[in-house]
Design a protein around this motif. Structure first.
Motif, PDB file in Angstrom:
ATOM      1  N   THR A  12       0.725  -1.343   0.102  1.00 43.01           N
ATOM      2  CA  THR A  12       0.434  -0.325   0.272  1.00 43.01           C
ATOM      3  C   THR A  12       0.943   1.344   0.075  1.00 43.01           C
ATOM      4  N   SER A  16      -2.394   5.564  -2.356  1.00 42.64           N
ATOM      5  CA  SER A  16      -3.356   4.707  -2.342  1.00 42.64           C
ATOM      6  C   SER A  16      -4.415   4.942  -1.261  1.00 42.64           C
ATOM      7  N   LEU A  17      -4.115   5.651  -0.624  1.00 41.49           N
ATOM      8  CA  LEU A  17      -4.367   5.946   0.687  1.00 41.49           C
ATOM      9  C   LEU A  17      -5.469   6.649   1.164  1.00 41.49           C
ATOM     10  N   ASP A  18      -6.258   6.483   2.018  1.00 42.71           N
ATOM     11  CA  ASP A  18      -7.700   7.832   2.438  1.00 42.71           C
ATOM     12  C   ASP A  18      -7.018   8.024   3.095  1.00 42.71           C
ATOM     13  N   PRO A  19      -7.019   9.431   3.325  1.00 40.18           N
ATOM     14  CA  PRO A  19      -6.446  10.100   4.188  1.00 40.18           C
ATOM     15  C   PRO A  19      -7.109  10.283   5.438  1.00 40.18           C
ATOM     16  N   GLY A  20      -8.308  10.051   5.076  1.00 40.29           N
ATOM     17  CA  GLY A  20      -9.517  10.303   6.825  1.00 40.29           C
ATOM     18  C   GLY A  20      -8.886   8.996   7.721  1.00 40.29           C
ATOM     19  N   LEU A  21      -8.500   8.059   6.866  1.00 40.47           N
ATOM     20  CA  LEU A  21      -7.671   6.367   7.775  1.00 40.47           C
ATOM     21  C   LEU A  21      -6.271   7.143   8.591  1.00 40.47           C
ATOM     22  N   TYR A  22      -5.791   8.268   7.480  1.00 39.23           N
ATOM     23  CA  TYR A  22      -4.395   8.157   8.282  1.00 39.23           C
ATOM     24  C   TYR A  22      -4.225   9.845   8.261  1.00 39.23           C
ATOM     25  N   SER A  78      -5.287  -0.913   3.027  1.00 39.32           N
ATOM     26  CA  SER A  78      -5.767   0.732   3.013  1.00 39.32           C
ATOM     27  C   SER A  78      -7.088   0.709   2.808  1.00 39.32           C
ATOM     28  N   GLN A  79      -7.971  -1.133   2.600  1.00 41.15           N
ATOM     29  CA  GLN A  79      -9.497  -1.136   3.739  1.00 41.15           C
ATOM     30  C   GLN A  79      -9.843  -0.543   4.250  1.00 41.15           C
ATOM     31  N   SER A  80      -8.501  -0.353   6.056  1.00 38.74           N
ATOM     32  CA  SER A  80      -9.148   0.315   7.181  1.00 38.74           C
ATOM     33  C   SER A  80      -7.697   0.403   7.532  1.00 38.74           C
ATOM     34  N   ARG A  81      -7.288   1.488   8.890  1.00 39.50           N
ATOM     35  CA  ARG A  81      -6.999   1.825   9.438  1.00 39.50           C
ATOM     36  C   ARG A  81      -6.133   0.654  10.085  1.00 39.50           C
TER      37      ARG A  81
END
Length: 239
Positions: A12, A16-22, A78-81
């Protein structure tokens, strides 16, 4: 379980990461920077953090650190924190697991570097699972434990004659055995460069290939008995 999910997701990158997760990682500029900040706030020493990527997105989304008991590698989901961590020793896993809490990850890594026992480690950090040989390595019984596993596990039934012959021979009991694609590898447990090792591979027709890293050309033996003698002589040549 953690390892299998890490394999499913693959590598990952920050792209491709969701800024909302990290949000903490994006604010810090990457995983290593976030871990350094978190460890400083907790006044915990993780030693030098680094990535095996020299540049590119991998540099921002992976982290590694060394300890006296193996190397810890951290990757992101990538699908969850999720922070996936694996602590790898010499040809065995000390522990692996996953957590969504960066603080818990930092505390676990710091405790491991400080020398916490395997049982105390997994008890204090239940998201970490010990490797099959972790306790045996800690107690100094890893070699007999590994021989016992190779001699009894159903998954190695096809290689059982080779393993049994090497074990009952009497000359290889102090060497750590591993099996890969039908090849039996025997290696001393010394960590310094030049540790003794040799491999034995069955060939068609009943012959065996014996390989010694110190020699360029392998030896082909006509029988298993001869192969074991060649392997013993190869290991003795290191002395």
């Amino acid at each position: 379980m953690a390892a299998s999910k890490r394999t499913e997701e693959g590598f990952t990158s920050m792209d491709s990461l969701d800024p909302g997760l990290y949000p903490d990682l994006f604010a810090a500029g990457g995983l290593i920077s976030a871990m350094e900040l978190a460890s400083a706030k907790k006044n915990l020493d993780l030693g030098r953090l680094y990535s095996h990527y020299s540049s590119g997105p991998g540099l921002l989304a992976t982290a590694e650190l060394d300890s006296s008991r193996g190397r810890a590698s951290i990757q992101l989901g990538s699908q969850s924190r999720t922070f996936y961590v694996a602590i790898q020793g010499q040809e065995f896993a000390w522990a692996e697991g996953a957590t969504d809490d960066l603080g818990d990850l930092i505390e676990a890594l710091a405790a491991w570097r400080d020398g916490i026992s395997v049982d105390d480690f997994t008890g204090r950090f239940p998201f970490m699972m010990p490797g099959r040989l972790a306790r045996a390595h800690e107690s100094g019984d890893s070699v007999p434990a590994q021989w016992n596993w190779l001699r009894t596990a159903e998954e190695f039934s096809e290689e059982r004659p080779l393993v049994e012959a090497a074990y009952t021979d009497g000359r290889f009991g102090y060497f750590f055995p591993t099996l890969s694609h039908g090849t039996l590898r025997l290696r001393s447990m010394r960590r310094e460069q030049g540790a003794r090792e040799v491999s034995i591979t069955p060939l068609s027709g009943g012959s065996y290939r014996v390989e010694n890293p110190r020699l360029l050309d392998p030896t082909v033996a006509d029988s298993l008995r001869e192969a074991l003698t060649v392997a013993s002589e190869a290991l003795a040549s290191y002395e």
